[in-house]
Motif scaffolding. Structure first.
Motif, PDB file in Angstrom:
ATOM      1  N   GLY A  47       0.795  -1.218   0.000  1.00  0.00           N
ATOM      2  CA  GLY A  47       0.000   0.000   0.000  1.00  0.00           C
ATOM      3  C   GLY A  47       0.830   1.271   0.000  1.00  0.00           C
ATOM      4  O   GLY A  47       0.316   2.353   0.323  1.00  0.00           O
ATOM      5  N   ALA A  48       2.094   1.154  -0.381  1.00  0.00           N
ATOM      6  CA  ALA A  48       2.995   2.320  -0.352  1.00  0.00           C
ATOM      7  C   ALA A  48       2.509   3.455  -1.238  1.00  0.00           C
ATOM      8  O   ALA A  48       2.848   4.623  -1.005  1.00  0.00           O
ATOM      9  CB  ALA A  48       4.404   1.895  -0.767  1.00  0.00           C
ATOM     10  N   LYS A  49       1.704   3.137  -2.260  1.00  0.00           N
ATOM     11  CA  LYS A  49       1.133   4.173  -3.129  1.00  0.00           C
ATOM     12  C   LYS A  49      -0.392   4.152  -3.083  1.00  0.00           C
ATOM     13  O   LYS A  49      -1.068   4.537  -4.026  1.00  0.00           O
ATOM     14  CB  LYS A  49       1.645   3.998  -4.555  1.00  0.00           C
ATOM     15  N   GLY A  50      -0.920   3.676  -1.953  1.00  0.00           N
ATOM     16  CA  GLY A  50      -2.357   3.664  -1.754  1.00  0.00           C
ATOM     17  C   GLY A  50      -3.017   2.392  -2.244  1.00  0.00           C
ATOM     18  O   GLY A  50      -2.351   1.431  -2.649  1.00  0.00           O
ATOM     19  N   VAL A  51      -4.334   2.389  -2.194  1.00  0.00           N
ATOM     20  CA  VAL A  51      -5.146   1.261  -2.658  1.00  0.00           C
ATOM     21  C   VAL A  51      -6.221   1.802  -3.582  1.00  0.00           C
ATOM     22  O   VAL A  51      -7.016   2.661  -3.188  1.00  0.00           O
ATOM     23  CB  VAL A  51      -5.793   0.510  -1.477  1.00  0.00           C
ATOM     24  N   ASP A  52      -6.228   1.327  -4.805  1.00  0.00           N
ATOM     25  CA  ASP A  52      -7.228   1.750  -5.783  1.00  0.00           C
ATOM     26  C   ASP A  52      -8.586   1.166  -5.389  1.00  0.00           C
ATOM     27  O   ASP A  52      -8.752  -0.056  -5.334  1.00  0.00           O
ATOM     28  CB  ASP A  52      -6.824   1.256  -7.172  1.00  0.00           C
ATOM     29  N   PRO A  53      -9.596   1.992  -5.142  1.00  0.00           N
ATOM     30  CA  PRO A  53     -10.895   1.470  -4.708  1.00  0.00           C
ATOM     31  C   PRO A  53     -11.740   0.890  -5.840  1.00  0.00           C
ATOM     32  O   PRO A  53     -12.794   0.301  -5.574  1.00  0.00           O
ATOM     33  CB  PRO A  53     -11.579   2.718  -4.122  1.00  0.00           C
ATOM     34  N   ASP A  54     -11.281   1.026  -7.071  1.00  0.00           N
ATOM     35  CA  ASP A  54     -12.118   0.655  -8.212  1.00  0.00           C
ATOM     36  C   ASP A  54     -11.686  -0.625  -8.931  1.00  0.00           C
ATOM     37  O   ASP A  54     -12.142  -0.878 -10.046  1.00  0.00           O
ATOM     38  CB  ASP A  54     -12.129   1.812  -9.220  1.00  0.00           C
ATOM     39  N   ILE A  55     -10.828  -1.423  -8.334  1.00  0.00           N
ATOM     40  CA  ILE A  55     -10.288  -2.594  -9.039  1.00  0.00           C
ATOM     41  C   ILE A  55     -10.843  -3.924  -8.541  1.00  0.00           C
ATOM     42  O   ILE A  55     -10.543  -4.975  -9.119  1.00  0.00           O
ATOM     43  CB  ILE A  55      -8.752  -2.634  -8.925  1.00  0.00           C
ATOM     44  N   TRP A  56     -11.655  -3.905  -7.506  1.00  0.00           N
ATOM     45  CA  TRP A  56     -12.028  -5.151  -6.830  1.00  0.00           C
ATOM     46  C   TRP A  56     -13.271  -5.791  -7.439  1.00  0.00           C
ATOM     47  O   TRP A  56     -14.130  -5.085  -7.937  1.00  0.00           O
ATOM     48  CB  TRP A  56     -12.223  -4.865  -5.334  1.00  0.00           C
ATOM     49  N   PRO A  57     -13.344  -7.131  -7.362  1.00  0.00           N
ATOM     50  CA  PRO A  57     -12.413  -8.079  -6.741  1.00  0.00           C
ATOM     51  C   PRO A  57     -11.192  -8.368  -7.623  1.00  0.00           C
ATOM     52  O   PRO A  57     -11.214  -8.144  -8.832  1.00  0.00           O
ATOM     53  CB  PRO A  57     -13.257  -9.341  -6.571  1.00  0.00           C
ATOM     54  N   GLN A  58     -10.146  -8.889  -6.969  1.00  0.00           N
ATOM     55  CA  GLN A  58      -8.944  -9.315  -7.661  1.00  0.00           C
ATOM     56  C   GLN A  58      -8.599 -10.728  -7.198  1.00  0.00           C
ATOM     57  O   GLN A  58      -8.816 -11.068  -6.034  1.00  0.00           O
ATOM     58  CB  GLN A  58      -7.775  -8.372  -7.362  1.00  0.00           C
ATOM     59  N   ARG A  59      -8.043 -11.507  -8.112  1.00  0.00           N
ATOM     60  CA  ARG A  59      -7.781 -12.910  -7.779  1.00  0.00           C
ATOM     61  C   ARG A  59      -6.390 -13.363  -8.189  1.00  0.00           C
ATOM     62  O   ARG A  59      -5.806 -12.849  -9.144  1.00  0.00           O
ATOM     63  CB  ARG A  59      -8.816 -13.823  -8.438  1.00  0.00           C
ATOM     64  N   MET A  60      -5.884 -14.346  -7.458  1.00  0.00           N
ATOM     65  CA  MET A  60      -4.725 -15.130  -7.863  1.00  0.00           C
ATOM     66  C   MET A  60      -5.236 -16.526  -8.190  1.00  0.00           C
ATOM     67  O   MET A  60      -5.939 -17.142  -7.382  1.00  0.00           O
ATOM     68  CB  MET A  60      -3.660 -15.203  -6.764  1.00  0.00           C
ATOM     69  N   GLU A  61      -4.908 -17.008  -9.377  1.00  0.00           N
ATOM     70  CA  GLU A  61      -5.297 -18.347  -9.795  1.00  0.00           C
ATOM     71  C   GLU A  61      -4.069 -19.245  -9.797  1.00  0.00           C
ATOM     72  O   GLU A  61      -3.016 -18.852 -10.301  1.00  0.00           O
ATOM     73  CB  GLU A  61      -5.924 -18.313 -11.190  1.00  0.00           C
ATOM     74  N   VAL A  62      -4.236 -20.431  -9.241  1.00  0.00           N
ATOM     75  CA  VAL A  62      -3.119 -21.377  -9.137  1.00  0.00           C
ATOM     76  C   VAL A  62      -3.519 -22.670  -9.834  1.00  0.00           C
ATOM     77  O   VAL A  62      -4.526 -23.292  -9.479  1.00  0.00           O
ATOM     78  CB  VAL A  62      -2.762 -21.653  -7.666  1.00  0.00           C
ATOM     79  N   GLU A  63      -2.739 -23.053 -10.833  1.00  0.00           N
ATOM     80  CA  GLU A  63      -3.049 -24.263 -11.601  1.00  0.00           C
ATOM     81  C   GLU A  63      -2.509 -25.513 -10.933  1.00  0.00           C
ATOM     82  O   GLU A  63      -3.126 -26.571 -10.992  1.00  0.00           O
ATOM     83  CB  GLU A  63      -2.488 -24.120 -13.020  1.00  0.00           C
ATOM     84  N   TYR A  64      -1.350 -25.403 -10.308  1.00  0.00           N
ATOM     85  CA  TYR A  64      -0.831 -26.537  -9.535  1.00  0.00           C
ATOM     86  C   TYR A  64       0.238 -26.073  -8.562  1.00  0.00           C
ATOM     87  O   TYR A  64       0.849 -25.020  -8.712  1.00  0.00           O
ATOM     88  CB  TYR A  64      -0.284 -27.647 -10.445  1.00  0.00           C
ATOM     89  N   VAL A  65       0.441 -26.924  -7.544  1.00  0.00           N
ATOM     90  CA  VAL A  65       1.558 -26.790  -6.613  1.00  0.00           C
ATOM     91  C   VAL A  65       2.239 -28.149  -6.561  1.00  0.00           C
ATOM     92  O   VAL A  65       1.574 -29.163  -6.315  1.00  0.00           O
ATOM     93  CB  VAL A  65       1.079 -26.397  -5.200  1.00  0.00           C
ATOM     94  N   ARG A  66       3.553 -28.178  -6.791  1.00  0.00           N
ATOM     95  CA  ARG A  66       4.284 -29.451  -6.811  1.00  0.00           C
ATOM     96  C   ARG A  66       5.577 -29.319  -6.015  1.00  0.00           C
ATOM     97  O   ARG A  66       6.281 -28.321  -6.141  1.00  0.00           O
ATOM     98  CB  ARG A  66       4.599 -29.866  -8.250  1.00  0.00           C
ATOM     99  N   VAL A  67       5.843 -30.341  -5.231  1.00  0.00           N
ATOM    100  CA  VAL A  67       7.082 -30.384  -4.449  1.00  0.00           C
ATOM    101  C   VAL A  67       7.815 -31.667  -4.805  1.00  0.00           C
ATOM    102  O   VAL A  67       7.244 -32.767  -4.715  1.00  0.00           O
ATOM    103  CB  VAL A  67       6.781 -30.342  -2.936  1.00  0.00           C
ATOM    104  N   TYR A  68       9.057 -31.522  -5.206  1.00  0.00           N
ATOM    105  CA  TYR A  68       9.905 -32.651  -5.580  1.00  0.00           C
ATOM    106  C   TYR A  68      11.060 -32.778  -4.574  1.00  0.00           C
ATOM    107  O   TYR A  68      11.518 -31.760  -4.025  1.00  0.00           O
ATOM    108  CB  TYR A  68      10.508 -32.447  -6.967  1.00  0.00           C
ATOM    109  N   SER A  69      11.515 -33.985  -4.381  1.00  0.00           N
ATOM    110  CA  SER A  69      12.671 -34.192  -3.512  1.00  0.00           C
ATOM    111  C   SER A  69      13.937 -33.603  -4.104  1.00  0.00           C
ATOM    112  O   SER A  69      14.857 -33.221  -3.368  1.00  0.00           O
ATOM    113  CB  SER A  69      12.878 -35.685  -3.226  1.00  0.00           C
ATOM    114  N   GLU A  70      13.980 -33.520  -5.422  1.00  0.00           N
ATOM    115  CA  GLU A  70      15.078 -32.858  -6.108  1.00  0.00           C
ATOM    116  C   GLU A  70      14.585 -32.344  -7.449  1.00  0.00           C
ATOM    117  O   GLU A  70      13.512 -32.757  -7.920  1.00  0.00           O
ATOM    118  CB  GLU A  70      16.255 -33.796  -6.319  1.00  0.00           C
ATOM    119  N   LYS A  71      15.313 -31.442  -8.053  1.00  0.00           N
ATOM    120  CA  LYS A  71      14.879 -30.797  -9.281  1.00  0.00           C
ATOM    121  C   LYS A  71      14.638 -31.840 -10.375  1.00  0.00           C
ATOM    122  O   LYS A  71      15.527 -32.640 -10.686  1.00  0.00           O
ATOM    123  CB  LYS A  71      15.930 -29.782  -9.754  1.00  0.00           C
ATOM    124  N   PRO A  72      13.429 -31.865 -10.956  1.00  0.00           N
ATOM    125  CA  PRO A  72      13.124 -32.875 -11.988  1.00  0.00           C
ATOM    126  C   PRO A  72      13.829 -32.558 -13.312  1.00  0.00           C
ATOM    127  O   PRO A  72      14.265 -31.446 -13.534  1.00  0.00           O
ATOM    128  CB  PRO A  72      11.605 -32.764 -12.130  1.00  0.00           C
TER     129      PRO A  72
END
Length: 262
Positions: free
Chosen positions: A237-262
């Protein structure tokens, strides 16, 4: 003969890669369901106390308006909502108590919100405060983005010696102009001697283990994963919050954890 042999070798190589990747995969959510996030994998942080950064959102729990799975994607959605004292609601999901990891390759495919005042993050915190309260036990920010600086992705670590309160944090930025229009893969390869940061498979930053002490490298114990959208706050919020943009979303297609880099 060559026409026969080469395809067989290629097929074997591809199958080998697939097997190795599958064997290395130790945890994942592909979001192949509908409704609330899987409770066996995800838990909620709840409240509006500012979360150490004077943020404005109230993080809700089990409210589909703010966190849900639909069409094969996790949706974290922030709303302007006067029923909350600070005027906004959002969600903060984490794996603490369900899953945590010490070392490994962690990747998340996501599309980010857009607009001044948004502050999405994909990050990790310690399962236990082995060396003491923040930042002594460490923090790994796989991806942060602030809406007033559209298209700039930050990958950062925080430790007792290196953190933003001292102005000594260790991180890097990369330009991703389409971060709010397209999906990109944000990842780290967390090894015993370093943490490498990746964007769409390309490494752009390395934080090395100095070998000195926990003040510089506290990353020798399990961390859990966090996904959230903050609103406002000291940075977002260092430059404020635009009141006219809501709602806003983050979409996540997957989360994967590997024991080592595949």
């Amino acid at each position: 003969m060559k026409i026969i042999i080469l395809p067989i070798i290629t097929i074997c190589f591809l199958l080998s890669c697939q097997v190795n990747s599958s064997e290395n995969l130790i945890w994942a959510d592909e979001f192949e369901y509908t409704g609330l996030p899987d409770p066996d994998k995800w838990t909620y942080d709840v409240g509006d106390h500012g979360w150490g950064n004077n943020e404005l959102q109230f993080y809700t729990e089990e409210k589909t308006e703010n966190a849900r799975v639909e069409n094969g994607r996790l949706i974290i959605e922030a709303h302007q909502d006067s029923s909350y004292s600070k005027g906004y609601s959002s969600a903060k999901l984490h794996t603490k108590g369900n899953a945590s990891w010490q070392y490994g390759f962690i990747e998340i495919k996501a599309k980010l919100p857009k607009g001044i005042g948004t502050w999405p993050a994909i990050w990790m915190m310690p399962e236990e405060s082995k060396y003491g309260r923040w930042p002594k036990s460490g923090e790994i920010d796989i991806m942060e983005h602030v809406g007033y600086d559209q298209g700039v992705i930050h990958g950062t670590v925080h430790t007792d010696a290196f953190n933003h309160r001292k102005g000594t944090q260790k991180g890097a930025q990369i330009q991703v102009p389409t971060c709010s229009d397209e999906f990109h893969v944000y990842a780290i390869d967390w090894l015993e001697d370093r943490i490498d940061f990746y964007l769409d498979g390309e490494q752009y930053h390395t934080f090395e283990n100095t070998g000195n002490n926990f003040e510089e490298w506290p990353f020798d114990h399990p961390f859990y994963l966090i996904l959230n959208i903050a609103i406002g706050g000291d940075w977002g919020g260092a430059k404020g919050v635009d009141p006219d943009i809501w709602p806003q979303r983050m979409e996540v297609e997957y989360v994967r954890v590997y024991s080592e880099k595949p």
